[in-house]
Design an enzyme around this catalytic site. Structure first.
Site, PDB file in Angstrom:
ATOM      1  CE  LYS A  13      89.020  -7.292  49.521  1.00 48.19           C
ATOM      2  NZ  LYS A  13      88.124  -6.090  49.411  1.00 48.19           N
ATOM      3  NE  ARG A  88      85.750  -9.005  54.913  1.00 46.68           N
ATOM      4  CZ  ARG A  88      85.468  -9.028  53.985  1.00 46.68           C
ATOM      5  NH1 ARG A  88      86.604  -9.749  53.130  1.00 46.68           N
ATOM      6  NH2 ARG A  88      84.716  -7.678  52.997  1.00 46.68           N
ATOM      7  NE  ARG A 122      82.128  -6.203  42.554  1.00 39.72           N
ATOM      8  CZ  ARG A 122      82.391  -6.566  43.540  1.00 39.72           C
ATOM      9  NH1 ARG A 122      83.711  -6.417  43.526  1.00 39.72           N
ATOM     10  NH2 ARG A 122      81.374  -5.545  44.698  1.00 39.72           N
ATOM     11  NE  ARG A 155      79.928  -9.653  45.000  1.00 39.75           N
ATOM     12  CZ  ARG A 155      81.326  -8.450  46.355  1.00 39.75           C
ATOM     13  NH1 ARG A 155      82.696  -9.470  45.598  1.00 39.75           N
ATOM     14  NH2 ARG A 155      81.535  -8.478  47.640  1.00 39.75           N
ATOM     15  NE  ARG A 166      80.188  -5.127  50.368  1.00 35.54           N
ATOM     16  CZ  ARG A 166      80.268  -5.221  48.343  1.00 35.54           C
ATOM     17  NH1 ARG A 166      79.352  -5.087  47.719  1.00 35.54           N
ATOM     18  NH2 ARG A 166      81.486  -5.661  48.234  1.00 35.54           N
TER      19      ARG A 166
HETATM   20  P1  AP5 Z   1      87.013  -5.856  42.613  1.00 38.94           P
HETATM   21  O1  AP5 Z   1      88.194  -6.614  42.754  1.00 38.94           O
HETATM   22  O2  AP5 Z   1      85.706  -6.727  42.477  1.00 38.94           O
HETATM   23  O3  AP5 Z   1      87.100  -5.922  43.592  1.00 38.94           O
HETATM   24  P2  AP5 Z   1      87.664  -5.989  45.681  1.00 38.94           P
HETATM   25  O4  AP5 Z   1      88.409  -5.197  46.635  1.00 38.94           O
HETATM   26  O5  AP5 Z   1      87.868  -7.830  45.223  1.00 38.94           O
HETATM   27  O6  AP5 Z   1      85.893  -5.728  45.823  1.00 38.94           O
HETATM   28  P3  AP5 Z   1      84.548  -6.552  47.331  1.00 38.94           P
HETATM   29  O7  AP5 Z   1      83.557  -5.928  46.887  1.00 38.94           O
HETATM   30  O8  AP5 Z   1      84.439  -8.216  45.843  1.00 38.94           O
HETATM   31  O9  AP5 Z   1      85.592  -6.349  48.031  1.00 38.94           O
HETATM   32  P4  AP5 Z   1      84.635  -6.774  49.602  1.00 38.94           P
HETATM   33  O10 AP5 Z   1      85.231  -7.380  50.414  1.00 38.94           O
HETATM   34  O11 AP5 Z   1      83.281  -6.098  49.631  1.00 38.94           O
HETATM   35  O12 AP5 Z   1      83.945  -8.144  49.369  1.00 38.94           O
HETATM   36  P5  AP5 Z   1      84.072  -9.645  49.500  1.00 38.94           P
HETATM   37  O13 AP5 Z   1      83.822 -10.511  48.149  1.00 38.94           O
HETATM   38  O14 AP5 Z   1      85.377  -9.958  49.818  1.00 38.94           O
HETATM   39  O15 AP5 Z   1      87.116  -4.802  41.942  1.00 38.94           O
HETATM   40  C1  AP5 Z   1      85.880  -3.778  42.288  1.00 38.94           C
HETATM   41  C2  AP5 Z   1      84.841  -3.286  40.609  1.00 38.94           C
HETATM   42  O16 AP5 Z   1      86.082  -2.221  39.873  1.00 38.94           O
HETATM   43  C3  AP5 Z   1      85.418  -4.927  39.068  1.00 38.94           C
HETATM   44  O17 AP5 Z   1      84.596  -4.325  38.569  1.00 38.94           O
HETATM   45  C4  AP5 Z   1      86.602  -4.520  38.523  1.00 38.94           C
HETATM   46  O18 AP5 Z   1      86.818  -4.399  37.430  1.00 38.94           O
HETATM   47  C5  AP5 Z   1      86.395  -2.790  38.911  1.00 38.94           C
HETATM   48  N1  AP5 Z   1      88.197  -1.857  39.401  1.00 38.94           N
HETATM   49  C6  AP5 Z   1      89.351  -2.830  39.428  1.00 38.94           C
HETATM   50  N2  AP5 Z   1      89.813  -2.418  39.277  1.00 38.94           N
HETATM   51  C7  AP5 Z   1      89.924  -1.653  38.833  1.00 38.94           C
HETATM   52  C8  AP5 Z   1      90.517  -0.081  38.492  1.00 38.94           C
HETATM   53  N3  AP5 Z   1      92.257  -0.201  38.471  1.00 38.94           N
HETATM   54  N4  AP5 Z   1      90.309   0.907  38.002  1.00 38.94           N
HETATM   55  C9  AP5 Z   1      89.011   0.576  37.455  1.00 38.94           C
HETATM   56  N5  AP5 Z   1      87.820  -0.437  37.982  1.00 38.94           N
HETATM   57  C10 AP5 Z   1      88.736  -1.497  38.392  1.00 38.94           C
HETATM   58  O19 AP5 Z   1      83.235 -10.046  51.014  1.00 38.94           O
HETATM   59  C11 AP5 Z   1      81.775 -10.279  50.465  1.00 38.94           C
HETATM   60  C12 AP5 Z   1      81.182 -10.391  51.965  1.00 38.94           C
HETATM   61  O20 AP5 Z   1      80.898 -11.632  52.601  1.00 38.94           O
HETATM   62  C13 AP5 Z   1      81.310  -8.995  53.169  1.00 38.94           C
HETATM   63  O21 AP5 Z   1      80.259  -7.868  53.162  1.00 38.94           O
HETATM   64  C14 AP5 Z   1      81.098 -10.350  54.338  1.00 38.94           C
HETATM   65  O22 AP5 Z   1      80.076 -10.050  54.375  1.00 38.94           O
HETATM   66  C15 AP5 Z   1      81.843 -11.701  53.406  1.00 38.94           C
HETATM   67  N6  AP5 Z   1      83.303 -11.732  53.880  1.00 38.94           N
HETATM   68  C16 AP5 Z   1      83.965 -11.664  53.596  1.00 38.94           C
HETATM   69  N7  AP5 Z   1      85.335 -11.963  53.774  1.00 38.94           N
HETATM   70  C17 AP5 Z   1      85.122 -12.038  55.426  1.00 38.94           C
HETATM   71  C18 AP5 Z   1      85.501 -12.227  56.601  1.00 38.94           C
HETATM   72  N8  AP5 Z   1      87.089 -12.163  56.298  1.00 38.94           N
HETATM   73  N9  AP5 Z   1      84.964 -11.947  57.731  1.00 38.94           N
HETATM   74  C19 AP5 Z   1      83.902 -12.306  58.290  1.00 38.94           C
HETATM   75  N10 AP5 Z   1      83.218 -11.775  56.452  1.00 38.94           N
HETATM   76  C20 AP5 Z   1      83.186 -12.537  55.483  1.00 38.94           C
END
Ligand code: AP5
Length: 209
Positions: A13, A88, A122, A155, A166
């Site tokens: 994402k 979410r 990552r 992270r 997660r």
């Molecule tokens: P990346 O692009 O970073 O993936 P992502 O989907 O953004 O993953 P996240 O882990 O950031 O998502 P998340 O939803 O768990 O975390 P968030 O920060 O929102 O890609 C991942 C890796 O793969 C990278 O190394 C990239 O380079 C690589 N990659 C990408 N595309 C690729 C490809 N095609 N091929 C190979 N490699 C590739 O949330 C974190 C925490 O915050 C949550 O757990 C929760 O506690 C809290 N939180 C956030 N939003 C909310 C909400 N709305 N409600 C409640 N709690 C929330």
């Protein structure tokens, strides 16, 4: 364009959101990034969110909804946005529907074992929030951000056991959320396996359709 990116942790994402935001000239609003900034700055929101984030659980709806509503009121979000990681839960989706209409919701889906590999490799820049991967998307100089030269970090929630929590947390919430957007004819599904640029093309394709 007012777009939501849905998908499990590590599905891409953030990576796709950054590319889309640049191409469309709208901000990418990542609730994870905003929460991490608050944790790093030690704000009241950050102190409340920290334990949930580090254990792989969702931060309570009321905190995340208020934070996102405030961000969506900023001037740069008036011409459109890419929401990454919000909503979410159904409560968040309903709150969002009262704040703004949407043009589309893109759901990135991928097998769990691939998600774990992506999160394990990552590395992120603590300063400019750029995201890398040791194998699939490495920085030009090992361990250093291409954009701002800062040392890259892992992270805290990318430890394998937390990643698995997660993914489970996401899977519990995902089905009703996906149905919610399907019912409103906003959902576009994209298989997120392949090269980063290939996924970008798939996203562009479903957005044109
Ligand atoms: P990346 O692009 O970073 O993936 P992502 O989907 O953004 O993953 P996240 O882990 O950031 O998502 P998340 O939803 O768990 O975390 P968030 O920060 O929102 O890609 C991942 C890796 O793969 C990278 O190394 C990239 O380079 C690589 N990659 C990408 N595309 C690729 C490809 N095609 N091929 C190979 N490699 C590739 O949330 C974190 C925490 O915050 C949550 O757990 C929760 O506690 C809290 N939180 C956030 N939003 C909310 C909400 N709305 N409600 C409640 N709690 C929330």
């Amino acid at each position: 364009m007012r777009l939501v990116l849905l998908g499990p942790p590590g599905s891409g994402k953030g990576t796709q959101g950054a590319k889309l935001a640049e191409a469309l000239g709208v901000p990418r609003i990542s609730t994870g990034d905003i929460l991490r900034r608050n944790v790093a700055a030690g704000t009241e929101l950050g102190r409340k969110a920290k334990a949930f984030m580090e254990s792989g659980k969702l931060v309570p709806d009321e905190l995340v909804i208020a934070m996102t509503a405030e961000r969506l009121r900023e001037p740069d979000a008036q011409k459109g946005f890419i929401l990454d990681g919000f909503p979410r839960t159904i409560a968040q989706a309903e709150a969002l529907s009262k704040l703004t209409p949407l043009d589309a919701v893109v759901n990135l889906f991928l097998e769990p074992e691939e998600l774990v590999k992506r999160s394990a490799g990552r590395r992120v820049c603590p300063k400019c929030e750029a995201v890398y991967h040791l194998v699939s998307n490495p920085p030009r100089k090992a361990g250093v951000c291409d954009r701002c030269g800062t040392a890259l970090v892992t992270r805290p929630d990318d430890r394998e056991e937390v990643v698995r929590t997660r993914i489970e947390t996401y899977e519990r919430q995902a089905a009703p959320l996906i149905q919610y957007f399907k019912d409103r004819r906003l959902l576009r599904e994209v298989y997120a396996s392949g090269l980063i640029d290939e996924i970008s093309l798939r996203v562009q394709e479903v957005l044109r359709a």
